[in-house]
Write a protein that holds these residues in place. Structure first.
Motif, PDB file in Angstrom:
ATOM      1  N   GLU A 329       0.831  -1.199   0.000  1.00  0.00           N
ATOM      2  CA  GLU A 329       0.000   0.000   0.000  1.00  0.00           C
ATOM      3  C   GLU A 329       0.861   1.243   0.000  1.00  0.00           C
ATOM      4  OE1 GLU A 329      -1.596   0.898   4.260  1.00  0.00           O
ATOM      5  OE2 GLU A 329      -1.725  -1.282   3.947  1.00  0.00           O
ATOM      6  N   LYS A 331       0.616   5.957  -0.730  1.00  0.00           N
ATOM      7  CA  LYS A 331      -0.171   7.183  -0.811  1.00  0.00           C
ATOM      8  C   LYS A 331      -0.188   7.718  -2.239  1.00  0.00           C
ATOM      9  CE  LYS A 331       0.788   8.389   3.991  1.00  0.00           C
ATOM     10  NZ  LYS A 331       1.306   9.415   4.931  1.00  0.00           N
ATOM     11  N   THR A 344      -5.101   6.883  -0.938  1.00  0.00           N
ATOM     12  CA  THR A 344      -4.209   5.753  -0.680  1.00  0.00           C
ATOM     13  C   THR A 344      -4.545   4.642  -1.665  1.00  0.00           C
ATOM     14  OG1 THR A 344      -5.739   4.859   0.990  1.00  0.00           O
ATOM     15  CG2 THR A 344      -3.932   6.267   1.783  1.00  0.00           C
ATOM     16  N   TRP A 345      -3.565   3.784  -1.910  1.00  0.00           N
ATOM     17  CA  TRP A 345      -3.789   2.630  -2.775  1.00  0.00           C
ATOM     18  C   TRP A 345      -3.337   1.358  -2.052  1.00  0.00           C
ATOM     19  CZ3 TRP A 345       0.494  -0.302  -3.897  1.00  0.00           C
ATOM     20  CH2 TRP A 345       1.743   0.314  -3.777  1.00  0.00           C
ATOM     21  N   LYS A 346      -3.985   0.248  -2.381  1.00  0.00           N
ATOM     22  CA  LYS A 346      -3.651  -1.035  -1.760  1.00  0.00           C
ATOM     23  C   LYS A 346      -3.754  -2.140  -2.806  1.00  0.00           C
ATOM     24  CE  LYS A 346      -5.414   0.295   2.806  1.00  0.00           C
ATOM     25  NZ  LYS A 346      -6.374  -0.036   3.902  1.00  0.00           N
ATOM     26  N   TRP A 356      -8.218   1.869  -4.720  1.00  0.00           N
ATOM     27  CA  TRP A 356      -7.921   3.232  -4.320  1.00  0.00           C
ATOM     28  C   TRP A 356      -8.957   3.711  -3.308  1.00  0.00           C
ATOM     29  CZ3 TRP A 356      -3.766   6.017  -6.506  1.00  0.00           C
ATOM     30  CH2 TRP A 356      -3.099   5.348  -7.548  1.00  0.00           C
ATOM     31  N   TYR A 357      -8.492   4.509  -2.313  1.00  0.00           N
ATOM     32  CA  TYR A 357      -9.372   4.958  -1.234  1.00  0.00           C
ATOM     33  C   TYR A 357      -9.178   6.451  -0.984  1.00  0.00           C
ATOM     34  CZ  TYR A 357      -9.501  -0.076  -0.472  1.00  0.00           C
ATOM     35  OH  TYR A 357      -9.636  -1.426  -0.655  1.00  0.00           O
ATOM     36  N   ASP A 358     -10.265   7.107  -0.571  1.00  0.00           N
ATOM     37  CA  ASP A 358     -10.182   8.537  -0.282  1.00  0.00           C
ATOM     38  C   ASP A 358      -9.642   8.764   1.128  1.00  0.00           C
ATOM     39  OD1 ASP A 358     -12.298   8.093   1.502  1.00  0.00           O
ATOM     40  OD2 ASP A 358     -13.819   8.868   0.129  1.00  0.00           O
ATOM     41  N   GLU A 360     -11.053   9.447   3.833  1.00  0.00           N
ATOM     42  CA  GLU A 360     -11.847   8.836   4.896  1.00  0.00           C
ATOM     43  C   GLU A 360     -11.778   7.312   4.878  1.00  0.00           C
ATOM     44  OE1 GLU A 360     -13.161  11.493   2.996  1.00  0.00           O
ATOM     45  OE2 GLU A 360     -12.418  12.708   4.678  1.00  0.00           O
ATOM     46  N   GLY A 361     -10.998   6.762   3.955  1.00  0.00           N
ATOM     47  CA  GLY A 361     -10.870   5.318   3.871  1.00  0.00           C
ATOM     48  C   GLY A 361     -11.943   4.634   3.057  1.00  0.00           C
ATOM     49  N   GLU A 362     -12.817   5.428   2.427  1.00  0.00           N
ATOM     50  CA  GLU A 362     -13.850   4.859   1.565  1.00  0.00           C
ATOM     51  C   GLU A 362     -13.288   4.631   0.167  1.00  0.00           C
ATOM     52  OE1 GLU A 362     -16.840   3.978   2.621  1.00  0.00           O
ATOM     53  OE2 GLU A 362     -16.411   4.715   4.648  1.00  0.00           O
ATOM     54  N   GLU A 363     -13.823   3.604  -0.518  1.00  0.00           N
ATOM     55  CA  GLU A 363     -13.351   3.336  -1.875  1.00  0.00           C
ATOM     56  C   GLU A 363     -13.585   4.551  -2.760  1.00  0.00           C
ATOM     57  OE1 GLU A 363     -13.458  -0.122  -5.326  1.00  0.00           O
ATOM     58  OE2 GLU A 363     -14.826  -0.235  -3.625  1.00  0.00           O
TER      59      GLU A 363
END
Length: 385
Positions: A329, A331, A344-346, A356-358, A360-363
């Motif tokens: 993962e 940034k 962020t990416w995982k 990818w996530y914003d 707030e941790g949402e997709e």
């Protein structure tokens, strides 16, 4: 205000500017039918009992009937939403297995041909700190010239796997010759018995900047290589797309992005994007001029720009090949409609697509349209202004 961001820092953006963004409906083409909002009608009824002594008045509407219903966008019959752009495309096109083509990005190979028709383009550093593209096409059968095509690198396999695509290349880093079969990545190397079937050399440029392919040749090469030209029934999409275009409600206004991959004497390979408010897109610039498609002269423009910050490092061989830690993962940034957001990416493993996530941790949900992905190293400097 211009800011330089060094990505080894712990915090990518210290200040988030709150921008109240109204939903902006995207304009559909003549083949599309624009979505409309239907407001429920309010039915009023006259009370059964009334006094003749009371003055007449308008009946109060029932508040429960004032609620409006949202209507899903309507697309033409026989069309579906593309998992690569989020835009309506014919069902037949949506079933096609895409290709991910390694494209030369040397100054002598510019401008390139066919990139105007790509759905997604990756840009990643290679040896010498120059960059190379991996252009993902799903609707490519009518594209008459794509290239110049160049050799593959190990992390190009990850890009192709992420998009369920056939990797197309002309040569390769020899250390990865067995990796394709190990990870299940279909590919065609132009330096093979399929060279004359899949590629040709133009006479207006010198090798290795003159190898090209076309949609027709790609389909013939895939058929001869016994590679399926249609997607499996269940394919996990990399991106989630909004049905209607939106301007992010949080983030920082950014009009210009600059990533200086290689600046040496008179060789300036800086990837730049300039936001155009009129078209709500990002115009691509490199080598100090707008990047255009050779065949049409049109500038390359994208609805979405993703910056993926990763551990990109030299492998230590004589050729100076680089590698990228793509599993894990990290940034990055997401830019759309003039707003830049930290993301962020995982990626769990080689067969699992990157997600990818914003903040707030949402997709992350992208705006419908084409996407450019820049891969940069942890120490790479990026200008956001």
């Amino acid at each position: 205000m211009k800011q330089k961001v060094l990505h080894s820092a712990a915090v990518l953006l210290l200040t988030l500017c709150v921008v109240v963004g109204g939903c902006q409906s995207r304009q559909e083409s003549s083949e599309d039918t624009a979505a409309s909002t239907v407001q429920d009608s309010v039915e009023s009824s006259v009370p059964e009992e009334s006094s003749d002594l009371l003055p007449e008045s308008e009946p109060e509407p029932d508040s429960s009937e004032e609620e409006s219903s949202e209507v899903e966008p309507v697309i033409p019959e026989g069309y579906v939403y593309s998992q690569y752009t989020g835009l309506p495309i014919p069902e037949e096109t949506a079933r096609r297995k895409p290709v991910a083509i390694s494209i030369n990005n040397h100054r002598k190979a510019s401008p390139q041909s066919g990139l105007l028709y790509a759905d997604i383009i990756y840009e990643a550093p290679v040896e010498g700190n120059m960059t190379r593209f991996v252009a993902v096409f799903q609707d490519y059968d009518q594209v008459e010239k794509i290239g110049p095509v160049r050799s593959a690198r190990r992390y190009f396999i990850d890009f192709a796997l992420d998009q369920s695509a056939v990797l197309i290349h002309f040569g390769e880093d020899t250390s990865i010759s067995k990796v394709y079969s190990q990870v299940g990545c279909p590919h065609i190397n132009g330096i093979s018995s399929l060279e004359e079937v899949m590629t040709w050399r133009s006479k207006d440029r010198k090798a290795p900047h003159n190898v090209y392919t076309s949609g027709e040749r790609l389909l013939e090469a895939m058929e001869r290589a016994k590679i399926a030209t249609e997607l499996e029934s269940e394919v996990a999409p990399v991106f989630s797309f909004l049905k209607e275009e939106e301007t992010p409600s949080s983030g920082e206004p950014v009009q210009h992005v600059a990533i200086p991959y290689l600046v040496y004497k008179d060789y300036n390979q800086t990837a730049e994007f300039f936001y155009e408010a009129e078209t709500k897109s990002y115009g691509r610039v490199q080598f100090d001029e707008p990047q255009t498609d050779l065949e049409t002269g049109e500038q390359l423009k994208f609805k979405n720009v993703l910056i993926q910050i990763a551990d990109v490092h030299e492998r230590g061989d004589e050729a100076g090949h680089k590698d990228m830690v793509s599993i894990g993962e990290g940034k990055g940034y997401y830019l759309t409609n003039g707003i830049c957001q930290p993301v962020t990416w995982k990626k769990a493993d080689q067969q699992t697509p990157t997600h990818w996530y914003d903040a707030e941790g949402e997709e992350l949900s992208l705006n419908p349209g084409k996407t450019w992905i820049n891969v940069v190293s942890l120490s790479q400097e990026i200008t956001l202004e």
